[in-house]
Design a protein around this motif. Sequence first.
Motif, PDB file in Angstrom:
ATOM      1  N   CYS A 213       0.867  -1.185   0.000  1.00  0.00           N
ATOM      2  CA  CYS A 213       0.000   0.000   0.000  1.00  0.00           C
ATOM      3  C   CYS A 213       0.900   1.230   0.000  1.00  0.00           C
ATOM      4  CB  CYS A 213      -0.914  -0.026   1.229  1.00  0.00           C
ATOM      5  SG  CYS A 213      -1.958   1.423   1.360  1.00  0.00           S
TER       6      CYS A 213
ATOM      7  N   HIS B 289       0.654   3.480   3.026  1.00  0.00           N
ATOM      8  CA  HIS B 289       1.053   2.898   4.309  1.00  0.00           C
ATOM      9  C   HIS B 289       2.254   3.694   4.841  1.00  0.00           C
ATOM     10  CE1 HIS B 289       2.423   0.064   7.297  1.00  0.00           C
ATOM     11  NE2 HIS B 289       1.402  -0.737   7.053  1.00  0.00           N
TER      12      HIS B 289
ATOM     13  N   CYS C  98      -1.944  -3.686   7.801  1.00  0.00           N
ATOM     14  CA  CYS C  98      -2.489  -2.372   8.170  1.00  0.00           C
ATOM     15  C   CYS C  98      -2.221  -2.053   9.636  1.00  0.00           C
ATOM     16  CB  CYS C  98      -3.994  -2.335   7.920  1.00  0.00           C
ATOM     17  SG  CYS C  98      -4.426  -2.382   6.188  1.00  0.00           S
TER      18      CYS C  98
ATOM     19  N   CYS D 237       0.400   0.496  10.423  1.00  0.00           N
ATOM     20  CA  CYS D 237       0.287   1.749   9.665  1.00  0.00           C
ATOM     21  C   CYS D 237      -0.231   2.867  10.573  1.00  0.00           C
ATOM     22  CB  CYS D 237      -0.673   1.514   8.502  1.00  0.00           C
ATOM     23  SG  CYS D 237      -0.990   2.952   7.485  1.00  0.00           S
TER      24      CYS D 237
ATOM     25  N   CYS E 213      -7.808   5.982   7.791  1.00  0.00           N
ATOM     26  CA  CYS E 213      -7.735   5.240   6.536  1.00  0.00           C
ATOM     27  C   CYS E 213      -9.143   5.069   5.967  1.00  0.00           C
ATOM     28  CB  CYS E 213      -7.091   3.871   6.781  1.00  0.00           C
ATOM     29  SG  CYS E 213      -7.006   2.814   5.324  1.00  0.00           S
TER      30      CYS E 213
END
Length: 203
Positions: A19, A22, A47, A50, A58
């Motif tokens: 990502c 990220h 995730c 992150c 997000c």
Amino acid sequence: MRDIIEPEFEIDEKGRVLCKTHSNFEFFSQPKVNRYQQRELEKQLTCETCSHFFNDDCFFPRSEVNMIEYDRKKRNAFKCKLCGNKIDRMLTVMHKLYYKEKYNIELPLICCTCYETLKDGKFIESSKWRSNMFLYNALYAIYSLISVLFFILVYQVRIYYLLVFLLPIIYLFYQNMKKRKEIKEGMRYYQKYFIDSNNNNIR
Ligand SMILES: [Zn+2]
Ligand SMILES: [Zn+2]
């Protein structure tokens, strides 16, 4: 309204989904020179490391990420389309869910093992091998069952012992036949969606 960070996905040469938004993307996108770095990458590529997960800004709210991870790890809800294995990398699942939610596009989930064989053009070969392995294991379960029956008959031990062995043997048989079925379904899926699109004369 809060500012939402949109995830932006890309796939690296190993088939890992990264990502771009990220907070650790720098590290993810650098070439990995040794095993330690590779392991570290696999560990952090979620995730949950992150900053947008911590700050809850997000596109995927924190509560939803937690639910998705629960489904992935505990309920085995995300399986490889080609072999039925659990998807090990969380971002592979996020990538799929994002495309579904945002553009209503269904991306097939593909595990790292299948990805490798697809890349090397050995998917069918490797699936046949895997499916045979499961078949041999299932046959081995039947063989074990016969051995136990034989043992019980010859040595006149109590039938109770059969029950002790019966459950694990049935379980072994069932699990292997199930895995074999998933591989077979994956091969059909492959033939339908991966070959038809490049090769029209198969239709
Ligand atoms: Zn994110
Ligand atoms: Zn797979």
